[in-house]
Design a protein around this motif. Sequence first.
Motif: not given
Length: 181
Positions: A23-36, A106-110, A41-47
């Motif tokens: 459902x989250x994927x279908x909602x799509x987009x919006x402000x990233x939780x990590x705010x960029x 996502x955090x662990x992947x980054x 040197x890596x995004x905290x979570x990502x877009x």
Amino acid sequence: METVDTVVWALWAMLPAYVPNNAAVLAGGGRPIDGGRTWGGRRVLGDGKTWRGTLVGTAVGTVLALGLTQAAPAVSAVLGADLPTFPFRAGLGLAFGAMLGDIGASFLKRRTGRERGAAFPGLDQLDFVVGALLCALVAAPSWFTATFPLPVLAVVVVATPVLHVVTNGIAYLLGLKNEPW
């Protein structure tokens, strides 16, 4: 509980956790939780992890739990097997926990240098399960212990990766996903 009944019980009990990330994927987009923001040197979570997706996923999973509670008596009668119902706190815990588990992955992947969409076997299939079960345990402990005895937990841990791979493969073949995991 018979083996088939245990499998049916486990899958029904996990539905409010299985649906939120889709459902989250279908909602799509919006402000990233990590705010960029970045860390090391890596995004905290990502877009891909947004406030909108988290809220929509949690809401959809919680509403599904409430709907399953209403449907449980009729479906149980048809199947000839008892099915669990979901107090509000349990449904919310499963849904929000699934979202938190995915955010944690996502955090662990980054942190390990993986880009968005990159495979991380094991983590990709069980991140949301761990989050969902932990949050449900905290939100509704007596419901959790009654709903997830060890045989049910075993089914969840074995069946979820299989379901995850199959459903993601189908979504990939249908062009709904960019990668088959």
